[in-house]
Design an enzyme around this catalytic site. Structure first.
Site, PDB file in Angstrom:
ATOM      1  N   ASP A 149      -7.188 -34.168   6.947  1.00 26.24           N
ATOM      2  CA  ASP A 149      -6.877 -35.168   5.874  1.00 26.24           C
ATOM      3  C   ASP A 149      -7.627 -34.826   4.437  1.00 26.24           C
ATOM      4  O   ASP A 149      -8.655 -34.474   4.425  1.00 26.24           O
ATOM      5  CB  ASP A 149      -6.814 -36.546   6.153  1.00 26.24           C
ATOM      6  CG  ASP A 149      -8.175 -37.076   6.526  1.00 26.24           C
ATOM      7  OD1 ASP A 149      -8.879 -36.182   7.093  1.00 26.24           O
ATOM      8  OD2 ASP A 149      -8.693 -38.209   6.357  1.00 26.24           O
ATOM      9  N   GLU A 187      -9.484 -38.761   9.168  1.00 22.41           N
ATOM     10  CA  GLU A 187     -11.012 -38.958   9.184  1.00 22.41           C
ATOM     11  C   GLU A 187     -11.385 -40.169   8.112  1.00 22.41           C
ATOM     12  O   GLU A 187     -12.424 -40.976   8.286  1.00 22.41           O
ATOM     13  CB  GLU A 187     -11.721 -37.644   9.048  1.00 22.41           C
ATOM     14  CG  GLU A 187     -13.402 -37.791   9.427  1.00 22.41           C
ATOM     15  CD  GLU A 187     -13.981 -38.332   8.170  1.00 22.41           C
ATOM     16  OE1 GLU A 187     -15.046 -39.062   8.199  1.00 22.41           O
ATOM     17  OE2 GLU A 187     -13.839 -37.995   7.113  1.00 22.41           O
ATOM     18  N   GLU A 188     -10.713 -39.825   6.815  1.00 20.13           N
ATOM     19  CA  GLU A 188     -11.319 -40.662   5.670  1.00 20.13           C
ATOM     20  C   GLU A 188     -10.733 -42.053   5.668  1.00 20.13           C
ATOM     21  O   GLU A 188     -11.552 -42.992   4.941  1.00 20.13           O
ATOM     22  CB  GLU A 188     -10.578 -39.958   4.445  1.00 20.13           C
ATOM     23  CG  GLU A 188     -11.183 -38.281   4.275  1.00 20.13           C
ATOM     24  CD  GLU A 188     -12.588 -38.496   3.780  1.00 20.13           C
ATOM     25  OE1 GLU A 188     -13.090 -39.352   3.617  1.00 20.13           O
ATOM     26  OE2 GLU A 188     -13.083 -37.103   3.665  1.00 20.13           O
ATOM     27  N   HIS A 244     -16.523 -35.746  -2.077  1.00 20.33           N
ATOM     28  CA  HIS A 244     -15.619 -36.742  -2.644  1.00 20.33           C
ATOM     29  C   HIS A 244     -15.929 -36.854  -4.356  1.00 20.33           C
ATOM     30  O   HIS A 244     -15.253 -37.673  -4.631  1.00 20.33           O
ATOM     31  CB  HIS A 244     -16.113 -38.148  -2.247  1.00 20.33           C
ATOM     32  CG  HIS A 244     -15.897 -38.346  -0.783  1.00 20.33           C
ATOM     33  ND1 HIS A 244     -15.332 -39.510  -0.183  1.00 20.33           N
ATOM     34  CD2 HIS A 244     -15.776 -37.491   0.148  1.00 20.33           C
ATOM     35  CE1 HIS A 244     -15.225 -39.343   1.003  1.00 20.33           C
ATOM     36  NE2 HIS A 244     -15.150 -38.301   1.278  1.00 20.33           N
TER      37      HIS A 244
END
Length: 397
Positions: A82, A140-141, A368
């Site tokens: 993702d 996962e995020e 990020h």
């Protein structure tokens, strides 16, 4: 012979790893919405001699089972796929084509290396003394994450050990690998606090009950949870990330909402912080005469790398020193969170780090960041490192 053949196959397909990574980077999708990404991955395995399970755990989870030609244990290898709600600023030729969405954490690279590694294992499956489950994991995020539901599905019940990697440009250059034994990445909790006071005119505060004043006290008092309630040798972080008190300059706020984040390295610390925050909320109501509503949700548990398994992985990786690895070193504990922790709660294994700082960049951007990027040469290092672990586990020379 097996190891040499496998490493050669990976080298021959290095360019394909980059091509897959770039395609995924151009077409990122957010957690739980990875429809096209999941279809792309499934299409890659179409017609190959494997079992492909889709929608595992009720999400876009994909498990590819490679059954070896000889009996043996089952291991799991995982990569997430993702992306994040970030507007890309890299100016790469293959930058995201989806506005406001970006692969800013390396999941495109995780998926690319594992797809090619899996295909190489498929080619050599007759010589494998066991079964490998390739876990392509979504979400996962975003809590509750994809790992949790995949574990709860029972699809990995037969897995004896599990392994995963993460790209970190700030860890080091391509060829550098990091590991940490025991608790290695922080658990994470989300909380939201609504404070209901009594609104009024700024000229007559005695006729109102200011929610901003109460909320401001809570923000200040919250910092004492870590500084005065935790043992100095414990790891804990409490952050207020949102203070929604927007209003008019001459109006006393009726309602304020706060949102925050808690990080910790073990369950006992999490329970202590939770207890202290709930106690502060009770005291806040009494002190200011407001009504407080607290939502407190534990997201990901702390990530625990099995020490014995990690030692074995380090010993396996030593074989790659001077070949494709330049350094294997112990990393510090990380305050970031990772839902691979759900696998490690039930299955012995380890999660290690791949250095991937882009060449010529002195200060690479951390995960990020809208300018996040990796050195694509690290894709081959990741593939070879995980291949090395599998060869060591099955004693394949």
């Amino acid at each position: 012979m097996f190891r040499e053949t496998l490493m050669t196959l990976l080298e021959e397909r290095q360019k394909e790893m980059s091509e897959i990574r770039r395609y995924l980077h151009e077409h990122p999708e957010l957690s739980f919405k990875e429809d096209k990404t999941a279809a792309y991955i499934c299409d890659f395995y179409h017609g190959k001699d494997v079992i492909v399970e889709t929608e595992v755990g009720g999400v876009h989870g994909i498990i590819v089972t490679i059954t070896g030609g000889k009996p043996g244990k089952t291991i799991g290898l995982r990569a997430d796929f993702d992306a994040l709600p970030i507007a890309e600023e890299t100016e790469l030729e293959f930058a995201s084509k989806n506005p406001g969405v970006m692969h800013a954490c390396g999941h495109d690279g995780h998926t690319a290396y594992l797809m090619i590694l899996a295909d190489c294992f498929i080619q050599l499956k007759k010589e494998l003394p066991g079964t490998i489950k390739i876990i392509h994991q979504p979400a996962e995020e975003t809590p509750p994450g994809g790992a949790k539901s995949i574990m709860e599905s029972g699809a990995l019940d037969e897995v004896s050990e599990i392994f995963g990697i993460h790209f970190f440009p700030t860890f080091g250059k391509t060829g550098e690998v990091g590991y940490h034994k025991g608790f290695s990445m922080a658990g994470r909790t989300y909380f939201k606090l609504g404070i209901q006071g009594t609104g009024g005119h700024g000229s007559s505060p005695h006729m109102a009950n200011d929610a901003i004043v109460a909320a401001s006290y809570f923000v200040t008092a919250l910092q004492t949870v870590v500084s005065r309630r935790l043992n100095p040798f414990e790891t804990g972080v409490v952050t207020i990330g949102s203070f929604d008190g927007k209003g008019s300059f001459n109006v006393i706020k009726d309602y304020v909402e706060l949102e925050g984040d808690v990080r910790y390295m073990n369950q006992a610390t999490q329970e202590r912080i939770e207890s202290e925050i709930k106690g502060l909320v009770v005291g806040l109501e009494s002190m200011y005469g407001i009504k407080a509503t607290l939502t407190y949700t534990a997201d990901y548990p702390p990530l625990y790398n099995n020490p014995e398994v990690t030692d074995q992985v380090v010993s396996y990786l030593q074989k790659g020193m001077g070949e494709y690895l330049t350094d294997i070193r112990e990393a510090e504990m990380l305050s970031g969170s990772e839902d691979f922790a759900y696998y490690l709660e039930k299955i012995p294994g380890t999660f290690f780090y791949i250095g991937c700082a882009p060449e010529g960049v002195n200060q690479p951007f951390f995960n990020h960041h809208p300018k996040f990027d990796i050195d694509e040469a690290a894709l081959l290092v990741a593939a070879k490192s995980v291949a090395e672990v599998v060869c060591g586990y099955y004693q394949l020379t």
